[in-house]
Design an enzyme around this catalytic site. Structure first.
Site, PDB file in Angstrom:
ATOM      1  N   HIS A  54      -2.610  15.401 -15.930  1.00 38.48           N
ATOM      2  CA  HIS A  54      -2.564  14.397 -14.766  1.00 38.48           C
ATOM      3  C   HIS A  54      -3.412  13.125 -15.967  1.00 38.48           C
ATOM      4  CE1 HIS A  54      -6.497  12.731 -12.228  1.00 38.48           C
ATOM      5  NE2 HIS A  54      -4.570  12.109 -11.447  1.00 38.48           N
ATOM      6  N   SER A  55      -3.137  11.827 -15.038  1.00 39.24           N
ATOM      7  CA  SER A  55      -3.720  10.759 -15.899  1.00 39.24           C
ATOM      8  C   SER A  55      -3.639  10.906 -17.389  1.00 39.24           C
ATOM      9  CB  SER A  55      -5.197  10.651 -15.415  1.00 39.24           C
ATOM     10  OG  SER A  55      -5.581   9.092 -15.417  1.00 39.24           O
ATOM     11  N   TYR A  56      -4.847  10.570 -17.837  1.00 40.43           N
ATOM     12  CA  TYR A  56      -4.126  11.114 -19.669  1.00 40.43           C
ATOM     13  C   TYR A  56      -4.418  12.168 -20.341  1.00 40.43           C
ATOM     14  CZ  TYR A  56      -7.905  12.332 -23.808  1.00 40.43           C
ATOM     15  OH  TYR A  56      -7.440  12.186 -25.261  1.00 40.43           O
TER      16      TYR A  56
ATOM     17  N   GLY B 183      -1.479  13.328 -20.011  1.00 36.08           N
ATOM     18  CA  GLY B 183       0.039  12.148 -20.182  1.00 36.08           C
ATOM     19  C   GLY B 183       0.136  12.233 -22.143  1.00 36.08           C
TER      20      GLY B 183
ATOM     21  N   HIS C  87      -5.269   9.028  -6.487  1.00 33.06           N
ATOM     22  CA  HIS C  87      -5.067   9.590  -7.881  1.00 33.06           C
ATOM     23  C   HIS C  87      -4.568  10.650  -8.549  1.00 33.06           C
ATOM     24  CE1 HIS C  87      -4.316   8.646 -12.233  1.00 33.06           C
ATOM     25  NE2 HIS C  87      -5.786   9.234 -12.417  1.00 33.06           N
TER      26      HIS C  87
END
Length: 221
Positions: free
Chosen positions: A76-78, A80, A203
């Protein structure tokens, strides 16, 4: 049954995936949520030396210790950044990658280089220690400052990702304002190597659209 390894975004722990973890386990799957070094309940490990490599090692060491093979790595988010690096360093243990409204790096990219100026201003507002990004007011109360070195360090892929049989991108279509993930969604959507989804959530898709997200994760496996 599939094995899922869930990597959270900045400032959050593995508990951020609780709605998804519960649903996948109820269907008999093996699910391993990760809390990265220096964050959340592992905040006591936060030092200036905790960086992206540390977080990638968190995941690769877990894969090895748990004997995981052909896992679905979910970031999720960072997160990745982390799943990309882990897939490159543990090719026999990662079979699919799922990016949840996440950054999608190539070799030499950092989280800093992939985001907008708005996110960079947030990163640069470090806490009193000088090496952690502050939490934001709307974050989960369990969230803690995040090691800034991890968002500044470029990713170095130690191998290609040709062994990854499937890559999914899950886009959050209901951001409050312009989404920084649109650039990844638009770039990957026409690419036949990717399966791109759009969900009607913010998000934090794990909280907003857990049922729809679980269906995507089951398909990815």
């Amino acid at each position: 049954m599939a094995t899922y390894v869930l990597v959270p975004g900045m400032c959050h722990g593995g508990w951020s995936f609780d709605p998804v973890t519960e649903r996948l386990r109820a269907q008999g799957h093996r699910v391993i949520p990760v809390t990265l070094s220096g964050v959340a309940e592992r905040s006591h490990l936060l030092t200036g030396g905790v960086n992206l490599d540390t977080h990638i090692r968190d995941v690769t060491a877990l894969l090895e210790a748990e004997g995981v093979e052909d896992a679905v790595l979910v970031g999720h988010s960072y997160g990745g950044m982390v799943i990309t690096g882990a897939a490159g360093r543990a090719p026999g243990r990662a079979g699919a990658l799922v990016y949840l409204d996440a950054v999608v790096p190539s070799d030499g990219d950092s989280c800093w280089s992939l985001v907008r100026d708005e996110e960079r201003r947030w990163y640069a507002d470090v806490d009193e220690t000088g090496y952690a990004v502050r939490t934001l007011p709307f974050f989960d109360p369990r969230a803690t400052p995040h090691p800034i070195a991890s968002v500044l360090q470029p990713l170095r892929l130690t191998g290609d990702l040709s062994h990854v049989r499937r890559r999914d991108y899950v886009y959050a279509a209901r951001w409050d304002g312009e989404s920084p993930s649109t650039v990844f969604h638009d770039r990957l959507r026409p690419d036949p190597a990717w399966t791109v989804h759009s969900l009607a959530g913010g998000h934090n898709l794990m909280r907003d659209t857990p049922d729809e997200l679980v269906r995507i994760l089951l398909d990815a496996a």
